[in-house]
Design a protein around this motif. Structure first.
Motif, mmCIF file in Angstrom:
data_model
loop_
_atom_site.group_PDB
_atom_site.id
_atom_site.type_symbol
_atom_site.label_atom_id
_atom_site.label_comp_id
_atom_site.label_asym_id
_atom_site.label_seq_id
_atom_site.Cartn_x
_atom_site.Cartn_y
_atom_site.Cartn_z
ATOM 1 N N VAL A 163 -34.929 -31.381 43.341
ATOM 2 C CA VAL A 163 -34.072 -31.513 42.163
ATOM 3 C C VAL A 163 -34.849 -32.144 41.019
ATOM 4 N N TYR A 164 -35.602 -33.192 41.306
ATOM 5 C CA TYR A 164 -36.397 -33.832 40.258
ATOM 6 C C TYR A 164 -37.385 -32.825 39.643
ATOM 7 N N ASN A 165 -38.035 -32.035 40.463
ATOM 8 C CA ASN A 165 -38.981 -31.035 39.949
ATOM 9 C C ASN A 165 -38.278 -29.976 39.101
ATOM 10 N N LEU A 166 -37.040 -29.643 39.426
ATOM 11 C CA LEU A 166 -36.272 -28.709 38.601
ATOM 12 C C LEU A 166 -35.952 -29.320 37.235
ATOM 13 N N ILE A 167 -35.658 -30.609 37.212
ATOM 14 C CA ILE A 167 -35.442 -31.297 35.935
ATOM 15 C C ILE A 167 -36.718 -31.237 35.099
ATOM 16 N N VAL A 168 -37.848 -31.458 35.732
ATOM 17 C CA VAL A 168 -39.133 -31.362 35.017
ATOM 18 C C VAL A 168 -39.314 -29.957 34.457
ATOM 19 N N MET A 191 -15.104 -41.485 35.062
ATOM 20 C CA MET A 191 -16.030 -42.590 34.925
ATOM 21 C C MET A 191 -16.767 -42.429 33.585
ATOM 22 N N PRO A 192 -16.729 -43.458 32.747
ATOM 23 C CA PRO A 192 -17.369 -43.376 31.421
ATOM 24 C C PRO A 192 -18.848 -43.026 31.456
ATOM 25 N N THR A 193 -19.572 -43.489 32.463
ATOM 26 C CA THR A 193 -21.007 -43.191 32.527
ATOM 27 C C THR A 193 -21.248 -41.695 32.693
ATOM 28 N N VAL A 194 -20.400 -41.005 33.430
ATOM 29 C CA VAL A 194 -20.542 -39.557 33.608
ATOM 30 C C VAL A 194 -20.280 -38.852 32.272
ATOM 31 N N ILE A 195 -19.285 -39.340 31.520
ATOM 32 C CA ILE A 195 -19.001 -38.760 30.206
ATOM 33 C C ILE A 195 -20.191 -38.959 29.275
ATOM 34 N N GLU A 196 -20.782 -40.147 29.293
ATOM 35 C CA GLU A 196 -21.980 -40.404 28.488
ATOM 36 C C GLU A 196 -23.128 -39.486 28.909
ATOM 37 N N PHE A 197 -23.301 -39.335 30.208
ATOM 38 C CA PHE A 197 -24.369 -38.481 30.715
ATOM 39 C C PHE A 197 -24.159 -37.034 30.288
ATOM 40 N N ASP A 198 -22.915 -36.575 30.293
ATOM 41 C CA ASP A 198 -22.609 -35.229 29.836
ATOM 42 C C ASP A 198 -23.016 -35.070 28.366
ATOM 43 N N GLY A 199 -22.727 -36.060 27.549
ATOM 44 C CA GLY A 199 -23.136 -36.024 26.146
ATOM 45 C C GLY A 199 -24.651 -36.036 25.994
ATOM 46 N N PHE A 200 -25.326 -36.801 26.831
ATOM 47 C CA PHE A 200 -26.787 -36.858 26.819
ATOM 48 C C PHE A 200 -27.372 -35.482 27.158
ATOM 49 N N LEU A 201 -26.809 -34.829 28.167
ATOM 50 C CA LEU A 201 -27.269 -33.488 28.528
ATOM 51 C C LEU A 201 -26.986 -32.486 27.406
ATOM 52 N N ASN A 202 -25.874 -32.659 26.713
ATOM 53 C CA ASN A 202 -25.571 -31.780 25.593
ATOM 54 C C ASN A 202 -26.605 -31.963 24.476
ATOM 55 N N ALA A 203 -27.036 -33.193 24.233
ATOM 56 C CA ALA A 203 -28.080 -33.438 23.229
ATOM 57 C C ALA A 203 -29.393 -32.772 23.642
ATOM 58 N N LEU A 208 -32.883 -40.047 32.013
ATOM 59 C CA LEU A 208 -32.228 -39.132 32.952
ATOM 60 C C LEU A 208 -32.052 -39.781 34.320
ATOM 61 N N VAL A 209 -33.096 -40.384 34.809
ATOM 62 C CA VAL A 209 -33.035 -41.032 36.123
ATOM 63 C C VAL A 209 -32.130 -42.263 36.071
ATOM 64 N N GLU A 210 -32.201 -43.008 34.973
ATOM 65 C CA GLU A 210 -31.423 -44.231 34.838
ATOM 66 C C GLU A 210 -29.918 -43.969 34.840
ATOM 67 N N TYR A 211 -29.479 -42.838 34.287
ATOM 68 C CA TYR A 211 -28.050 -42.543 34.335
ATOM 69 C C TYR A 211 -27.536 -42.538 35.766
ATOM 70 N N PHE A 212 -28.297 -41.967 36.679
ATOM 71 C CA PHE A 212 -27.872 -41.947 38.079
ATOM 72 C C PHE A 212 -27.917 -43.345 38.676
ATOM 73 N N GLY A 213 -28.872 -44.152 38.241
ATOM 74 C CA GLY A 213 -28.912 -45.546 38.672
ATOM 75 C C GLY A 213 -27.698 -46.318 38.178
ATOM 76 N N THR A 224 -41.253 -37.938 26.311
ATOM 77 C CA THR A 224 -40.823 -37.402 27.608
ATOM 78 C C THR A 224 -40.760 -38.498 28.662
ATOM 79 N N ASP A 225 -41.614 -39.510 28.557
ATOM 80 C CA ASP A 225 -41.501 -40.655 29.461
ATOM 81 C C ASP A 225 -40.145 -41.333 29.282
ATOM 82 N N ASN A 226 -39.728 -41.505 28.025
ATOM 83 C CA ASN A 226 -38.446 -42.140 27.732
ATOM 84 C C ASN A 226 -37.295 -41.265 28.212
ATOM 85 N N LEU A 227 -37.403 -39.974 28.007
ATOM 86 C CA LEU A 227 -36.388 -39.037 28.473
ATOM 87 C C LEU A 227 -36.276 -39.090 29.998
ATOM 88 N N ASP A 228 -37.419 -39.095 30.671
ATOM 89 C CA ASP A 228 -37.465 -39.184 32.124
ATOM 90 C C ASP A 228 -36.729 -40.432 32.593
#
Length: 151
Positions: free
Chosen positions: A64-69, A1-13, A91-96, A84-88
């Motif tokens: 899990v959310y608290n671990l991300i924080v 799924m392309p969104t997962v690949i994008e999310f992986d790149g986001f986490l790498n950044a 991160l949450v929006e990728y799952f949405g 950090t608001d934008n990052l938050d």
């Protein structure tokens, strides 16, 4: 799924921003070719081959959310900022986005609407990570976040 690949790149950044020298921030797409329990068991067996499991439990979404924080937001900024608001949100929006792509009329965001299997482990080089799994209709997303590492 392309969104997962994008999310992986986001986490790498994110990994680069918090100065982690190793690829310890990842997202993996796992087809539901067996039961969720069996898929996670395969990961556990692999981790045991290359390291040691420290914790393996089902946790509520807030944990899990608290671990991300703890392991992302606090490493980027000691105080809440617009960045950090934008990052938050991202991160949450990728799952949405993954939830909507999976089932348009299904749960809005599976990160926030379900419990997750959480594994804490140390690899054979002494780097500690957490991994949690987000379940969708016919796939899982395994997210790894580095907790501690060395150069």
């Amino acid at each position: 799924m392309p969104t997962v690949i994008e999310f992986d790149g986001f986490l790498n950044a994110i990994r680069c921003v918090i100065d982690c020298p190793r690829r310890l921030f990842t997202a993996r797409f796992l087809e539901m070719d067996a039961s969720v329990k069996d898929i996670i068991q395969r990961d556990i067996e692999y981790i045991q081959d290359v390291g040691q499991i420290l914790e393996n439990e089902t946790v509520q979404n807030k944990v899990v959310y608290n671990l991300i924080v703890e392991y992302v937001y606090k490493k980027i900024s000691e105080s809440k900022t617009r960045a950090t608001d934008n990052l938050d949100w991202n991160l949450v929006e990728y799952f949405g986005l993954m939830s909507t792509a999976d089932e348009e009329s299904g749960p809005w965001n599976r990160l926030l609407s379900q419990d997750h299997q959480l594994i804490r482990f140390v690899d054979n080089e002494g780097c500690e990570s957490i991994m949690f799994y987000v379940e969708f209709s016919d796939f899982l997303v395994a997210v790894q976040l580095g907790v501690s590492w060395h150069d």
